[in-house]
Scaffold this active site. Structure first.
Site, PDB file in Angstrom:
ATOM      1  N   ASP A   1       5.149  -1.002  -3.730  1.00 56.56           N
ATOM      2  CA  ASP A   1       6.572  -1.319  -3.591  1.00 56.56           C
ATOM      3  C   ASP A   1       7.052  -2.280  -4.673  1.00 56.56           C
ATOM      4  OD1 ASP A   1       5.098  -3.470  -2.607  1.00 56.56           O
ATOM      5  OD2 ASP A   1       5.765  -3.242  -0.551  1.00 56.56           O
TER       6      ASP A   1
ATOM      7  N   ASP B   1       5.335  -8.357  11.390  1.00 54.44           N
ATOM      8  CA  ASP B   1       5.920  -7.407  12.343  1.00 54.44           C
ATOM      9  C   ASP B   1       5.218  -6.053  12.294  1.00 54.44           C
ATOM     10  OD1 ASP B   1       6.701  -6.463   9.903  1.00 54.44           O
ATOM     11  OD2 ASP B   1       8.855  -6.697  10.230  1.00 54.44           O
TER      12      ASP B   1
ATOM     13  N   HIS C   1       4.503  -4.205   9.548  1.00 55.53           N
ATOM     14  CA  HIS C   1       4.902  -3.236   8.520  1.00 55.53           C
ATOM     15  C   HIS C   1       3.831  -3.093   7.438  1.00 55.53           C
ATOM     16  CE1 HIS C   1       6.822  -6.802   6.309  1.00 55.53           C
ATOM     17  NE2 HIS C   1       6.124  -6.231   5.347  1.00 55.53           N
TER      18      HIS C   1
ATOM     19  N   GLU D   1       9.631  -1.142   7.138  1.00 54.67           N
ATOM     20  CA  GLU D   1      10.001  -2.064   8.202  1.00 54.67           C
ATOM     21  C   GLU D   1      10.017  -1.346   9.552  1.00 54.67           C
ATOM     22  OE1 GLU D   1       9.885  -5.012   7.527  1.00 54.67           O
ATOM     23  OE2 GLU D   1      11.255  -5.749   5.993  1.00 54.67           O
TER      24      GLU D   1
HETATM   25  C1  GLP Z   1       5.307  -7.805   1.881  1.00 57.43           C
HETATM   26  C2  GLP Z   1       4.684  -6.628   1.142  1.00 57.43           C
HETATM   27  C3  GLP Z   1       3.539  -6.026   1.943  1.00 57.43           C
HETATM   28  C4  GLP Z   1       2.583  -7.111   2.375  1.00 57.43           C
HETATM   29  C5  GLP Z   1       3.305  -8.132   3.226  1.00 57.43           C
HETATM   30  C6  GLP Z   1       2.401  -9.258   3.710  1.00 57.43           C
HETATM   31  O1  GLP Z   1       6.166  -7.398   2.873  1.00 57.43           O
HETATM   32  N1  GLP Z   1       5.640  -5.621   0.873  1.00 57.43           N
HETATM   33  O2  GLP Z   1       2.871  -5.052   1.156  1.00 57.43           O
HETATM   34  O3  GLP Z   1       1.519  -6.541   3.098  1.00 57.43           O
HETATM   35  O4  GLP Z   1       4.358  -8.693   2.441  1.00 57.43           O
HETATM   36  O5  GLP Z   1       2.162 -10.138   2.671  1.00 57.43           O
HETATM   37  P1  GLP Z   1       1.184 -11.365   2.714  1.00 57.43           P
HETATM   38  O6  GLP Z   1      -0.134 -10.847   2.271  1.00 57.43           O
HETATM   39  O7  GLP Z   1       1.760 -12.348   1.740  1.00 57.43           O
HETATM   40  O8  GLP Z   1       1.168 -11.875   4.105  1.00 57.43           O
END
Ligand code: GLP
Length: 263
Positions: free
Chosen positions: A67, A136, A138, A143
């Site tokens: 993404d 949440d 995702h 989302e």
């Molecule tokens: C964002 C990214 C996800 C990732 C999530 C959790 O939403 N788009 O790909 O898994 O954050 O990130 P973190 O590893 O910082 O908790």
């Protein structure tokens, strides 16, 4: 779904890195799906270390990121393009033309999303997709409420995700409201999905993903349909799993039959 519980975040990151390294050693032109966020950083550090030690080469590897924020130029300090360069691409022998991150600056985002899907297909498909998980539940920026058959497209971020990601931007108001993300359907087409989650704040999402119903409200739960889904967690992220002891027993037996090579 194979759930592997490691003692701490570092051990979990190392095992995820070993998984990726094994994939690359077994198939030098492997196609990797890559993730951003705080969680995979340590995993990428291990890959860089093993590359520097001459144990690993990415010269034939192609990568696709999950993404990117809409409206951030690739050089923006919080763009996922920049994140990947800083945390992996600039430190290993990946060829720049073999690394793809969705284009959040495209004038026609819809056709850029279609082109991204075509590029993944044209590469022969993703061999190993690394994933994190949002609080949440995702995956990527799919989302809650996202179609479990969704493809690469533009998504509105939820307030919770905006709050969570504000730590990287300094304030909530600076977090982009839109992102381009691979869809759940796109992710499920990877030959293997490897989800890494660490910390207490991920425990509920991990339990919902692995042991709750398959639902668009927890898009990571779609991985229950994937024939090769591996979930690597530390003790903290595993703390709300009801079948934790069972996973440990299964894994102890499995490791003897299917060892993941050391690096
Ligand atoms: C964002 C990214 C996800 C990732 C999530 C959790 O939403 N788009 O790909 O898994 O954050 O990130 P973190 O590893 O910082 O908790």
């Amino acid at each position: 779904m194979r759930v592997i519980i490691e003692t701490d975040a570092d051990a979990a990151a190392r095992l995820a890195a070993r998984w990726i390294a094994n994939t690359v050693c077994d198939k030098q032109d492997a196609v990797l799906g890559l993730a951003t966020g705080g969680t995979p950083v340590r995993c990428y550090e291990y890959l860089i270390q093993w590359y520097r030690e001459g144990k690993l080469s990415f010269a034939g590897v192609r990568t696709f990121n999950l993404d990117e924020y809409v409206g951030l130029v690739p050089d923006h300090p919080e763009s996922y393009h920049r994140f990947m360069r800083e945390h992996l691409f600039d430190h290993v022998d990946l060829k720049p033309e073999n690394t793809r991150v969705p284009d959040g600056m495209a004038s026609d985002l819809e056709s850029a999303c279609r082109a991204y899907e075509e590029a993944i297909r044209g590469s022969g498909g993703i061999d190993l997709q690394l994933l994190g998980i949002g609080r949440d539940g995702h995956i990527a920026f799919n989302e809650p409420g996202s179609s479990l058959a969704s493809r690469t497209r533009v998504k509105h971020l939820t307030e919770e995700t905006i709050r969570d990601n504000a730590r990287f931007f300094g304030s909530e108001s600076q977090v982009p409201r839109l992102a381009v993300t691979m869809g759940v359907g796109t992710i499920l087409e990877a030959r293997c999905c490897l989800l890494l989650a660490t910390g207490n704040h991920k425990a509920e999402a991990v339990a919902a993903m692995a042991e709750g119903p398959v639902t668009a409200s927890v898009t990571a739960s779609a991985l229950q349909f994937h024939p090769q889904a591996v979930v690597i967690v530390d003790e903290a992220a595993a703390s709300k799993l009801q079948r934790g002891e069972y996973y440990r027993t299964v894994e102890a037996a499995q490791r003897q039959r299917l060892p993941v090579r050391e690096f």
